[in-house]
Design a protein around this motif. Structure first.
Motif, PDB file in Angstrom:
ATOM      1  N   LEU A   1       0.832  -1.204   0.000  1.00 28.52           N
ATOM      2  CA  LEU A   1       0.000   0.000   0.000  1.00 28.52           C
ATOM      3  C   LEU A   1       0.867   1.255   0.000  1.00 28.52           C
ATOM      4  O   LEU A   1       0.535   2.252  -0.665  1.00 28.52           O
ATOM      5  N   SER A   2       1.965   1.220   0.723  1.00 35.68           N
ATOM      6  CA  SER A   2       2.873   2.357   0.730  1.00 35.68           C
ATOM      7  C   SER A   2       3.479   2.584  -0.650  1.00 35.68           C
ATOM      8  O   SER A   2       3.561   3.723  -1.131  1.00 35.68           O
ATOM      9  N   LEU A   3       3.879   1.512  -1.323  1.00 33.39           N
ATOM     10  CA  LEU A   3       4.417   1.639  -2.676  1.00 33.39           C
ATOM     11  C   LEU A   3       3.387   2.245  -3.623  1.00 33.39           C
ATOM     12  O   LEU A   3       3.705   3.127  -4.429  1.00 33.39           O
ATOM     13  N   LEU A   4       2.144   1.783  -3.530  1.00 36.63           N
ATOM     14  CA  LEU A   4       1.092   2.269  -4.430  1.00 36.63           C
ATOM     15  C   LEU A   4       0.753   3.731  -4.162  1.00 36.63           C
ATOM     16  O   LEU A   4       0.263   4.430  -5.054  1.00 36.63           O
ATOM     17  N   ALA A   5       1.016   4.182  -2.931  1.00 34.48           N
ATOM     18  CA  ALA A   5       0.749   5.583  -2.598  1.00 34.48           C
ATOM     19  C   ALA A   5       1.956   6.479  -2.841  1.00 34.48           C
ATOM     20  O   ALA A   5       1.943   7.662  -2.505  1.00 34.48           O
ATOM     21  N   GLY A   6       3.003   5.912  -3.427  1.00 34.25           N
ATOM     22  CA  GLY A   6       4.188   6.704  -3.732  1.00 34.25           C
ATOM     23  C   GLY A   6       5.184   6.789  -2.593  1.00 34.25           C
ATOM     24  O   GLY A   6       6.097   7.621  -2.634  1.00 34.25           O
ATOM     25  N   GLY A   7       5.027   5.943  -1.579  1.00 33.33           N
ATOM     26  CA  GLY A   7       5.939   5.962  -0.443  1.00 33.33           C
ATOM     27  C   GLY A   7       7.241   5.234  -0.736  1.00 33.33           C
ATOM     28  O   GLY A   7       7.446   4.682  -1.826  1.00 33.33           O
ATOM     29  N   ARG A   8       8.128   5.212   0.262  1.00 28.62           N
ATOM     30  CA  ARG A   8       9.417   4.549   0.115  1.00 28.62           C
ATOM     31  C   ARG A   8       9.636   3.610   1.308  1.00 28.62           C
ATOM     32  O   ARG A   8      10.435   3.891   2.204  1.00 28.62           O
TER      33      ARG A   8
END
Length: 336
Positions: A312-319
């Protein structure tokens, strides 16, 4: 009197009331963890106050997002539904997904010779995938990973720097179990492994070997139990028929330990009086057998949560971190 048609609340209105940016509201709505606790609380209060309902259809059209995630299990249905490990890890994934705006699709594929599952996933049907229980022969998962963000449950069989995975320290767990048996005075120790086509099976065996080497001991026997009860029963039978002297056994899963216990009981060998036995997982199986299993606990539910959180973090542009490694713990009961 005429009814008044209410205009839907916009994300910009939520941002204004919460005193944050539009992108912060978007991250909260999409389940990202890249938001401060204060901002998260402000956005949630604003959403409740304004009765804001995210327009999934509009967001999907704008971003080409499907708002769906695939859980890919490269196993057959018998193994998937018969092993409590999968139930626990899926519960953890689902618990985290419920706090997001995504839905979870389950894809069970022991192999994909006609590329049906692969073609479906690469068609844009989902935004990302979580892949668990993969084997060295599962080359089709590489094609999935090339098409979308992927998080692996366990160390990937062909690990690359760009991969994201959440794993348990299986080598440390195998070492912990074996050191416990050695500490109890056992010297003729055998092990029943999981498939050595899987990183989990390899790592638990490596931990066993490390502990045995450190103690100056030679393994009494090493047999593959295929992470199934039947496979472990057959492995235990092979050890018994070889006439190898064994005073303790490290079995690399609780499900396999149940099969090993049954094979020992059939020939009148008592656990732990005649031979000590230790399992791995601390699944419900551990307390449903007699004697209850001494075992190595792995935090499978938490692992599932973290896998979903990472994707979910990846899909939201997180690292998020590329590698998350969880610790194990020894649980003492009656079998060793």
């Amino acid at each position: 009197m005429t009814d008044t048609i209410r205009t839907p609340v916009t994300i910009e209105e939520v941002a204004a009331v919460a005193g944050v940016s539009r992108s912060t509201v978007s991250r909260v709505v999409n389940g990202s963890t890249a938001v401060s606790p204060a901002a998260l609380e402000s956005v949630r209060r604003a959403i409740d106050e304004l009765n804001y309902i995210p327009n999934r259809a509009a967001r999907s059209l704008a971003s080409r997002a499907t708002m769906a995630i695939a859980l890919v299990v490269p196993e057959d249905t018998t193994r998937f539904f018969g092993d409590p490990f999968f139930a626990t890890i899926v519960n953890g994934i689902n618990a985290r997904m419920r706090r997001s705006d995504y839905v979870l699709n389950l894809i069970i594929a022991s192999d994909d010779p006609q590329d049906k599952a692969t073609a479906y996933l690469r068609s844009g049907a989902v935004d990302g995938a979580i892949i668990v229980s993969h084997h060295t022969s599962d080359s089709f998962i590489d094609r999935i990973a090339a098409a979308m963000p992927v998080v692996y449950g366990g160390r990937p069989v062909r690990q690359r720097e760009r991969d994201y995975y959440v794993d348990v320290d299986n080598k440390a767990g195998g070492r912990l179990a074996t050191e416990y048996l050695i500490g109890k005075g056992h010297r003729r120790i055998a092990t029943i492994t999981g498939p050595l086509t899987m990183p989990g099976g390899i790592d638990r065996l490596d931990g066993f070997r490390e502990a045995m080497d450190a103690a100056g001991l030679t393994p009494a026997a090493i047999e593959d139990g295929d992470f199934t009860a039947d496979g472990a029963a057959a492995a235990m039978t092979r050890i018994l028929e070889s006439k190898t002297e064994v005073d303790a056994i490290f079995v690399a899963s609780d499900l396999m330990a149940r099969g090993a216990l049954a094979a020992l009981a059939r020939v009148g060998i008592r656990v732990p009086d005649d031979v000590a036995l230790i399992g791995y997982d601390d699944s419900p199986v551990a307390t449903s057998v007699v004697p209850a299993l001494t075992t190595v606990r792995q935090p499978s539910f938490h692992q599932g949560e973290l896998m979903a959180d990472t994707l979910l973090s990846l899909l939201a542009g997180g690292r998020p971190p590329h590698v998350t490694l969880l610790e194990t713990a020894l649980i003492e009961r009656e079998s060793a």
